[in-house]
Design a protein around this motif. Structure first.
Motif, PDB file in Angstrom:
ATOM      1  N   LEU A   2       0.829  -1.217   0.000  1.00  0.00           N
ATOM      2  CA  LEU A   2       0.000   0.000   0.000  1.00  0.00           C
ATOM      3  C   LEU A   2       0.861   1.264   0.000  1.00  0.00           C
ATOM      4  O   LEU A   2       0.491   2.283  -0.582  1.00  0.00           O
ATOM      5  CB  LEU A   2      -0.922   0.006   1.218  1.00  0.00           C
ATOM      6  CG  LEU A   2      -2.141  -0.908   1.100  1.00  0.00           C
ATOM      7  CD1 LEU A   2      -2.854  -1.015   2.441  1.00  0.00           C
ATOM      8  CD2 LEU A   2      -3.117  -0.389   0.037  1.00  0.00           C
TER       9      LEU A   2
ATOM     10  N   LYS B 273      -5.076   2.931   1.677  1.00  0.00           N
ATOM     11  CA  LYS B 273      -5.733   1.932   2.534  1.00  0.00           C
ATOM     12  C   LYS B 273      -7.255   2.132   2.502  1.00  0.00           C
ATOM     13  O   LYS B 273      -8.029   1.177   2.306  1.00  0.00           O
ATOM     14  CB  LYS B 273      -5.214   2.124   3.959  1.00  0.00           C
ATOM     15  CG  LYS B 273      -5.369   0.932   4.860  1.00  0.00           C
ATOM     16  CD  LYS B 273      -4.947   1.293   6.274  1.00  0.00           C
ATOM     17  CE  LYS B 273      -3.457   1.462   6.441  1.00  0.00           C
ATOM     18  NZ  LYS B 273      -3.085   1.827   7.820  1.00  0.00           N
TER      19      LYS B 273
ATOM     20  N   LEU C 243      -8.711   1.189  -0.843  1.00  0.00           N
ATOM     21  CA  LEU C 243      -8.824  -0.277  -0.995  1.00  0.00           C
ATOM     22  C   LEU C 243     -10.033  -0.800  -0.231  1.00  0.00           C
ATOM     23  O   LEU C 243     -10.779  -1.661  -0.726  1.00  0.00           O
ATOM     24  CB  LEU C 243      -7.540  -0.940  -0.467  1.00  0.00           C
ATOM     25  CG  LEU C 243      -7.550  -2.471  -0.462  1.00  0.00           C
ATOM     26  CD1 LEU C 243      -7.528  -3.020  -1.892  1.00  0.00           C
ATOM     27  CD2 LEU C 243      -6.368  -3.029   0.328  1.00  0.00           C
ATOM     28  N   PHE C 244     -10.228  -0.242   0.970  1.00  0.00           N
ATOM     29  CA  PHE C 244     -11.361  -0.673   1.802  1.00  0.00           C
ATOM     30  C   PHE C 244     -12.694  -0.399   1.080  1.00  0.00           C
ATOM     31  O   PHE C 244     -13.584  -1.252   1.018  1.00  0.00           O
ATOM     32  CB  PHE C 244     -11.291   0.068   3.138  1.00  0.00           C
ATOM     33  CG  PHE C 244     -12.336  -0.332   4.113  1.00  0.00           C
ATOM     34  CD1 PHE C 244     -12.417  -1.641   4.573  1.00  0.00           C
ATOM     35  CD2 PHE C 244     -13.255   0.589   4.590  1.00  0.00           C
ATOM     36  CE1 PHE C 244     -13.396  -2.023   5.477  1.00  0.00           C
ATOM     37  CE2 PHE C 244     -14.234   0.219   5.492  1.00  0.00           C
ATOM     38  CZ  PHE C 244     -14.301  -1.093   5.941  1.00  0.00           C
TER      39      PHE C 244
ATOM     40  N   THR D 100     -13.146  -2.841  -1.941  1.00  0.00           N
ATOM     41  CA  THR D 100     -13.562  -4.212  -1.589  1.00  0.00           C
ATOM     42  C   THR D 100     -15.027  -4.243  -1.157  1.00  0.00           C
ATOM     43  O   THR D 100     -15.757  -5.179  -1.474  1.00  0.00           O
ATOM     44  CB  THR D 100     -12.687  -4.777  -0.447  1.00  0.00           C
ATOM     45  OG1 THR D 100     -12.699  -3.856   0.635  1.00  0.00           O
ATOM     46  CG2 THR D 100     -11.269  -5.013  -0.911  1.00  0.00           C
TER      47      THR D 100
ATOM     48  N   GLU E 205     -16.346  -1.534  13.217  1.00  0.00           N
ATOM     49  CA  GLU E 205     -15.955  -0.724  12.056  1.00  0.00           C
ATOM     50  C   GLU E 205     -14.449  -0.816  11.813  1.00  0.00           C
ATOM     51  O   GLU E 205     -13.981  -1.034  10.695  1.00  0.00           O
ATOM     52  CB  GLU E 205     -16.361   0.731  12.301  1.00  0.00           C
ATOM     53  CG  GLU E 205     -16.418   1.540  11.017  1.00  0.00           C
ATOM     54  CD  GLU E 205     -16.816   2.990  11.283  1.00  0.00           C
ATOM     55  OE1 GLU E 205     -16.444   3.828  10.454  1.00  0.00           O
ATOM     56  OE2 GLU E 205     -17.471   3.260  12.315  1.00  0.00           O
TER      57      GLU E 205
ATOM     58  N   HIS F 284     -13.527  -4.239  10.555  1.00  0.00           N
ATOM     59  CA  HIS F 284     -13.759  -4.429   9.110  1.00  0.00           C
ATOM     60  C   HIS F 284     -12.573  -3.917   8.283  1.00  0.00           C
ATOM     61  O   HIS F 284     -12.153  -4.565   7.327  1.00  0.00           O
ATOM     62  CB  HIS F 284     -15.039  -3.704   8.682  1.00  0.00           C
ATOM     63  CG  HIS F 284     -16.270  -4.371   9.198  1.00  0.00           C
ATOM     64  ND1 HIS F 284     -17.554  -3.903   8.948  1.00  0.00           N
ATOM     65  CD2 HIS F 284     -16.456  -5.485   9.967  1.00  0.00           C
ATOM     66  CE1 HIS F 284     -18.441  -4.678   9.540  1.00  0.00           C
ATOM     67  NE2 HIS F 284     -17.785  -5.634  10.170  1.00  0.00           N
ATOM     68  N   GLU F 285     -12.095  -2.765   8.686  1.00  0.00           N
ATOM     69  CA  GLU F 285     -10.927  -2.212   7.976  1.00  0.00           C
ATOM     70  C   GLU F 285      -9.733  -3.146   8.115  1.00  0.00           C
ATOM     71  O   GLU F 285      -9.021  -3.425   7.152  1.00  0.00           O
ATOM     72  CB  GLU F 285     -10.561  -0.840   8.563  1.00  0.00           C
ATOM     73  CG  GLU F 285     -11.397   0.286   7.987  1.00  0.00           C
ATOM     74  CD  GLU F 285     -10.929   1.650   8.499  1.00  0.00           C
ATOM     75  OE1 GLU F 285      -9.721   1.790   8.755  1.00  0.00           O
ATOM     76  OE2 GLU F 285     -11.791   2.537   8.643  1.00  0.00           O
TER      77      GLU F 285
ATOM     78  N   VAL G 276      -9.641  -6.282   5.939  1.00  0.00           N
ATOM     79  CA  VAL G 276      -9.139  -6.057   4.577  1.00  0.00           C
ATOM     80  C   VAL G 276      -7.608  -6.025   4.585  1.00  0.00           C
ATOM     81  O   VAL G 276      -6.955  -6.682   3.763  1.00  0.00           O
ATOM     82  CB  VAL G 276      -9.701  -4.734   4.010  1.00  0.00           C
ATOM     83  CG1 VAL G 276      -9.117  -4.447   2.636  1.00  0.00           C
ATOM     84  CG2 VAL G 276     -11.220  -4.787   3.943  1.00  0.00           C
ATOM     85  N   LEU G 277      -7.076  -5.283   5.551  1.00  0.00           N
ATOM     86  CA  LEU G 277      -5.611  -5.166   5.620  1.00  0.00           C
ATOM     87  C   LEU G 277      -4.971  -6.529   5.888  1.00  0.00           C
ATOM     88  O   LEU G 277      -3.941  -6.881   5.288  1.00  0.00           O
ATOM     89  CB  LEU G 277      -5.206  -4.173   6.713  1.00  0.00           C
ATOM     90  CG  LEU G 277      -5.625  -2.718   6.479  1.00  0.00           C
ATOM     91  CD1 LEU G 277      -5.189  -1.845   7.647  1.00  0.00           C
ATOM     92  CD2 LEU G 277      -5.005  -2.183   5.184  1.00  0.00           C
TER      93      LEU G 277
END
Lengths: 204, 325
Positions: A171, A186, A189-190, A193, B4, B7-8, B11-12
């Motif tokens: 990233l 970041k 990307l979130f 998705t 919340e 959720h982030e 993804v990471l």
């Protein structure tokens, strides 16, 4: 012991590249051609996957390397040449995606330079489905649906997802290429998705 | 950790961008939160789905074709001229300062310092120059107002253009000058010598001869003939008694060694109209009173000088002479 060895290899690999860049900056066409050969495959792969069109990918390739040739004198070794050339390519791809977005051309297939459709999925070997034609067809349909879903993203979301998911870049590097921060990349990307999941919700 | 944030982080984590300690924290949250677990499942499913549109390695023919087209385009670009490359290099060097902020700041400080100093010097010089010009202009103005007629030394010629009102007047102008310097300065001495001969004011002649004489008496560079000549001229021809007296005093040290000086003093003794000069001359001649020419003159003076006191003094000197011999 692996780490230092690899770092040394990277350094050794970069030394001739820096030399090539300096020679190209001094006006050597041969040095620039050598740089083109080092990066052309990656550039075409990215452009082809992003645009879904050989024609567009070739245009981006042309324009990217012509720009690089014209402005290589401005390259000051502050970042890697890889990041620099990718920055040019991603900017051109973003422009292309924006134009496509305006035209609302939701191409679901890859088109070659003569305008004929290419069966991208057929060209890729898949251990899970090579012996099963029905699965092969499913996979092709799925691929087209994915392309449609990807085309619904904003150009920037599409780009970040492409660079992260398909090209496997960090990233931080993506942030550098898109002239933004790692944090913004970041968040983008979130969002990407999240949108893709919504788009592809019924497919699982 | 709230959902919340989880959720982030899902993804990471899915893309290998989550630091280990945050990954451990996320695992603990997922173990306790069904919604977030589902979220992770959906994301992993998306990752799997996305592989259905794979990245294709470009065909070698496609690469070759693209490269050929690029080479044609590159061939069409004219090579950069030397000055373009030089310009580019200058721009790059300048831009590289951004990469060296300390150097840039130092350069700025040095530049600002030099600029300030330069500006200060320039301003000071300009102020002095302006002041000088103003003073000169003022002096010129005052001078022209006060002494305008005196500036014209003489008129050399006057010509009238034929059939015209235009007159050409050629004239010489006296331009007052001022100089200062040491008595030993040859330029100053030259001016003093000129003043001793030509100055219209007796006071100026008196001053100049007095200064030259004092120099000679003190033995300061009076070996040359210039100053002695000037003093002898003053002694012989100056109308002012005071000037002749000072010249005589100045010549005193050379009466014994320089015949010309001795002759000049003897002339003064014989011919000078002022008794004080003649008396002083007798005194000065004492070191050479045994000299024949001196004795002859003393004898003449002793017999014929109309001043009784001088005659007496001369006789006294002559009477000492045999004792000396």
């Amino acid at each position: 012991m692996d780490g230092p060895d690899r770092a040394q290899e990277r350094l050794q690999a970069r030394a001739p590249e820096m030399e090539l860049i300096r020679e190209a900056q001094a006006g050597s066409r041969a040095a620039f051609d050598a740089l083109v050969r080092q990066y052309e495959q990656q550039v075409l792969r990215l452009a082809l996957h992003l645009t879904g069109s050989e024609h567009d990918a070739e245009d981006i390739y042309q324009e990217a390397f012509l720009k690089a040739f014209r402005y290589i004198g401005n390259f000051r070794f502050e970042c890697s040449f890889y990041t620099w050339i990718y920055r040019i390519v991603t900017n051109l791809c973003l422009d292309q995606l924006r134009r496509k977005k305006t035209r609302r051309e939701d191409q679901a297939v890859v088109v070659d330079h003569s305008g004929d459709e290419i069966d991208v999925l057929a060209s890729v070997s898949d251990n899970r489905s090579f012996s099963n034609p029905a699965k092969e067809l499913d996979r092709k349909v799925l691929g087209e649906r994915i392309q449609v879903a990807l085309s619904k993203l904003t150009p920037r979301e599409r780009m970040v997802f492409e660079l992260k998911h398909y090209q496997g870049l960090r990233l931080r590097t993506i942030g550098e290429m898109l002239n933004t921060t790692e944090e913004t990349a970041k968040n983008t990307l979130f969002r990407a998705t999240k949108k893709l999941r919504t788009q592809l919700a019924g497919l699982r | 950790m709230n959902c919340e944030l989880a959720h982030e982080r899902i993804v990471l984590a899915a893309y290998g961008e989550l630091p280990d300690e945050q990954g451990h924290e996320l695992d603990r949250h997922l173990a306790a939160c069904t919604d977030c677990s589902q979220e992770r499942e959906q994301l992993l499913a998306l990752k799997t789905l996305a592989t259905a549109y794979p990245v294709v390695e470009p065909d070698p023919n496609f690469i070759a074709r693209s490269r050929m087209r690029l080479e044609e385009s590159l061939d069409a670009i004219p090579p950069k001229r030397w000055y373009e490359r030089v310009g580019q290099r200058i721009v790059n060097n300048f831009s590289s300062l951004q990469a060296a902020p300390v150097a840039a700041v130092l350069l700025l400080i040095v530049g600002a310092g030099a600029g300030t100093l330069g500006g200060y010097e320039y301003a000071a010089a300009r102020t002095a120059h302006n002041a000088g010009r103003a003073a000169a202009a003022q002096a010129k103005l005052e001078h022209s107002r006060d002494t305008a007629p005196a500036e014209i030394a003489n008129i050399s010629s006057i010509e009238r253009e034929p059939n015209s009102e235009i007159i050409h007047v050629t004239y010489n102008q006296l331009v007052p000058q001022h100089i200062q310097g040491s008595l030993d300065d040859p330029g100053i001495r030259q001016l003093l010598m000129l003043a001793s001969e030509n100055a219209t004011s007796p006071g100026v002649r008196d001053d100049s001869v007095g200064l030259l004489a004092a120099e000679c008496r003190a033995g300061h560079g009076c070996q040359g003939e210039g100053i002695r000549d000037a003093l002898m001229v003053a002694l012989r021809y100056d109308k002012s008694v005071a000037v002749r007296e000072k010249a005589l005093e100045g010549l005193q040290p050379y009466v014994a060694e320089d015949m010309r000086v001795r002759d000049a003093v003897l002339e003064a003794l014989l011919n000078d109209g002022d008794a004080r000069i003649r008396t002083a001359a007798i005194t000065i001649l004492e070191p050479v009173e045994a000299d024949t020419s001196v004795r002859q003159v003393l004898s003449t003076v002793a017999n014929s000088d109309h001043n009784p006191q001088i005659r007496t003094v001369s006789r006294q000197v002559l009477s000492r002479a045999p004792e000396i011999q």
